[in-house]
Design a protein around this motif. Structure first.
Motif, PDB file in Angstrom:
ATOM      1  N   UNK A 112       1.121  -1.172   0.065  1.00 43.89           N
ATOM      2  CA  UNK A 112       0.124   0.099   0.101  1.00 43.89           C
ATOM      3  C   UNK A 112       0.703   1.048  -0.114  1.00 43.89           C
ATOM      4  N   UNK A 113       0.427   2.299  -1.068  1.00 45.90           N
ATOM      5  CA  UNK A 113       1.263   3.358  -0.900  1.00 45.90           C
ATOM      6  C   UNK A 113       0.696   4.361   0.236  1.00 45.90           C
ATOM      7  N   UNK A 114       1.612   4.835   1.289  1.00 46.84           N
ATOM      8  CA  UNK A 114       1.215   5.828   2.115  1.00 46.84           C
ATOM      9  C   UNK A 114       1.651   7.275   1.516  1.00 46.84           C
ATOM     10  N   UNK A 214     -12.294  -3.242   7.559  1.00 51.62           N
ATOM     11  CA  UNK A 214     -12.357  -4.103   6.307  1.00 51.62           C
ATOM     12  C   UNK A 214     -11.682  -3.601   5.145  1.00 51.62           C
ATOM     13  N   UNK A 215     -11.195  -2.635   5.233  1.00 50.43           N
ATOM     14  CA  UNK A 215     -10.352  -1.754   4.100  1.00 50.43           C
ATOM     15  C   UNK A 215      -8.891  -2.248   3.948  1.00 50.43           C
ATOM     16  N   UNK A 216      -8.689  -3.346   3.287  1.00 56.21           N
ATOM     17  CA  UNK A 216      -6.904  -3.724   2.932  1.00 56.21           C
ATOM     18  C   UNK A 216      -6.093  -2.618   2.664  1.00 56.21           C
ATOM     19  N   UNK A 217      -6.578  -1.574   1.871  1.00 49.82           N
ATOM     20  CA  UNK A 217      -5.684  -0.256   1.563  1.00 49.82           C
ATOM     21  C   UNK A 217      -5.738   0.700   2.334  1.00 49.82           C
ATOM     22  N   UNK A 218      -6.171   0.507   3.461  1.00 45.66           N
ATOM     23  CA  UNK A 218      -6.060   1.726   4.658  1.00 45.66           C
ATOM     24  C   UNK A 218      -4.494   1.938   4.795  1.00 45.66           C
ATOM     25  N   UNK A 219      -4.266   3.168   4.912  1.00 49.86           N
ATOM     26  CA  UNK A 219      -2.610   3.517   5.306  1.00 49.86           C
ATOM     27  C   UNK A 219      -2.845   4.635   6.257  1.00 49.86           C
ATOM     28  N   UNK A 220      -1.562   4.866   7.177  1.00 52.91           N
ATOM     29  CA  UNK A 220      -1.296   5.754   7.965  1.00 52.91           C
ATOM     30  C   UNK A 220      -0.728   6.866   7.043  1.00 52.91           C
ATOM     31  N   UNK A 221      -1.714   7.973   6.812  1.00 54.39           N
ATOM     32  CA  UNK A 221      -1.225   9.501   5.925  1.00 54.39           C
ATOM     33  C   UNK A 221       0.072  10.006   6.847  1.00 54.39           C
ATOM     34  N   UNK A 222       0.880  10.352   5.768  1.00 53.87           N
ATOM     35  CA  UNK A 222       1.993  11.077   5.953  1.00 53.87           C
ATOM     36  C   UNK A 222       1.854  12.547   5.968  1.00 53.87           C
ATOM     37  N   UNK A 223       2.267  13.339   7.214  1.00 50.08           N
ATOM     38  CA  UNK A 223       2.515  14.824   7.251  1.00 50.08           C
ATOM     39  C   UNK A 223       3.987  14.994   7.077  1.00 50.08           C
TER      40      UNK A 223
END
Length: 437
Positions: A112-114, A214-223
């Protein structure tokens, strides 16, 4: 300065401890037996042995002397046998895929791309905020914590359910408790594992949020905080805007959040008290700094010059492998030395951001309670990953590092277990990458 930066079953025979324990193992019997090899639901066998997913296997923690600090002997202080998963299977019971894999047989690569908050649409940012809030409100179905029943030193310890986000905040709180002296290293800061330990914390939280959404594409967004003049994500649409007293304005979903593990009183810096309930406080953020700190050691938000100077430090870490390490990329990124003058102490990079945001983020033991912590540290990790790619021959230190920071030391608090050296691999090994522009 170190503080600022830097099922109820009593098991008194264990002394003073705390950990993130898989729910199937959160019992007196499991800890007494020293075994956490849960049954995989898919085949009814421990660790999915019947279908070749894994097996129950002995695991040895470091040979530290006996004592009340469980972190020195993680995980064997609690369990001497854990599931060892085969191939791309993972999880405490080998019932899921390792980070970076998916599919019925965990045969499909999943990276996944953060993304940076600045490049996300308003709808994507809102979805990210809502997912963090859901994690704060949803009890973890996978882990329990182990904590003091009250704030009396030496009080009995008990298993306790916690929300998905609070489990992560608890892990950081434990990693922030000091070892020996208040200004000495701890298991998550002031040493080589600062970057590896925090990498796993976000990977853990990311996976837990994927499980509940249930979202396998969730990512921790980068600041991306370098080059900023202020916290540009501290808005009502993102992490919440602050009132003059530091409290978040109503209207932000985070204004209702309460901190977790903030009732230690004078025992914040030791293991006499472990996360008793009570005294949960609102999230605060000051977004400014009014202490009289000389500009020679504190210049405010990191500049682009600081960022590039940090990346240009070629050694990952240097003796004595703590807050006094000079010409060390890790120490510069953590923020104890000046990237532009790496022989000089200062408050820079990561530490400077915590200081300028202030409030909850100012104190290491409670910092993870502020949801901004996740994106702040995603940027720390991105810089770490970029540096690794620029220095492909770098290796994790094997010198006289502080306790818990060794290459083969397991990251305290995490099950499944990981060593610092494992987390020194590229991020794609853990199922994520970053945008690089």
């Amino acid at each position: 300065m170190d503080r600022a930066l830097g099922l109820a079953c009593s098991l008194q025979f264990l002394g003073l401890a705390g950990a993130m324990i898989p729910l199937p193992c959160a019992s007196h019997a499991h800890v007494w037996a020293g075994e956490c090899c849960p049954v995989f639901w898919g085949d009814g066998s421990p660790c999915g042995a019947a279908t070749g997913r894994g097996r129950c296997q002995g695991v040895a923690g470091p040979g530290a002397p006996a004592g009340s600090d469980f972190r020195a002997r993680w995980p064997s202080y609690f369990f001497r046998r854990l599931c060892a998963c085969r191939g791309n299977y993972g999880g405490a019971d080998c019932g899921e895929c390792r980070h970076g894999w998916q599919g019925g047989s965990c045969q499909l690569r999943h990276v996944v791309l953060r993304r940076e908050l600045a490049s996300m649409s308003p709808g994507q940012r809102l979805a990210f905020v809502r997912s963090l809030d859901l994690a704060k409100r949803t009890l973890s179905r996978r882990y329990a914590i182990y904590a003091s029943v009250n704030a009396t030193p030496g009080a009995p310890l008990a298993f306790r359910r916690a929300t998905v986000y609070n489990v992560a905040a608890y892990l950081h709180y434990l990693g922030s408790k000091t070892v020996g002296t208040p200004r000495g290293p701890n298991y998550a800061h002031r040493g080589p594992s600062f970057l590896t330990w925090h990498r796993m914390l976000n990977v853990h939280l990311e996976q837990e949020i994927r499980n509940i959404t249930g979202d396998p594409s969730f990512f921790v967004a980068n600041w991306a905080w370098q080059g900023r003049a202020a916290c540009d994500v501290c808005t009502q649409q993102l992490f919440g805007a602050s009132r003059p007293d530091g409290r978040l304005y109503p209207g932000s979903v985070f204004s209702s959040w309460r901190s977790y593990c903030t009732n230690d009183g004078p025992f914040t810096g030791n293991m006499s008290v472990i996360c008793p309930l009570g005294n949960e406080m609102p999230i605060t953020r000051l977004n400014g700094w009014n202490w009289d700190i000389p500009r020679s050691v504190f210049r405010g938000f990191p500049s682009w010059q600081d960022y590039y100077a940090c990346l240009n430090l070629s050694q990952y870490d240097t003796p004595p492998y703590d807050a006094n390490s000079r010409f060390s990329f890790r120490c510069a990124l953590e923020g104890f030395i000046d990237p532009l003058s790496p022989a000089d102490w200062g408050i820079h990079m990561h530490n400077a951001v915590h200081v300028l945001c202030g409030g909850t983020l100012l104190f290491s033991h409670q910092a993870a309670n502020d949801p901004l912590f996740t994106s702040l540290h995603a940027n720390v990790d991105k810089i770490f990953e970029y540096w690794r790619r620029r220095n492909p021959r770098s290796r994790y230190p094997r010198g006289q590092v502080p306790i818990g920071h060794g290459a083969n030391d397991y990251l305290a608090g995490f099950i499944p277990v990981y060593t610092n050296e494992e987390l020194f691999q590229h991020s794609v090994h853990f199922g994520y990458d970053y945008e690089y522009t």
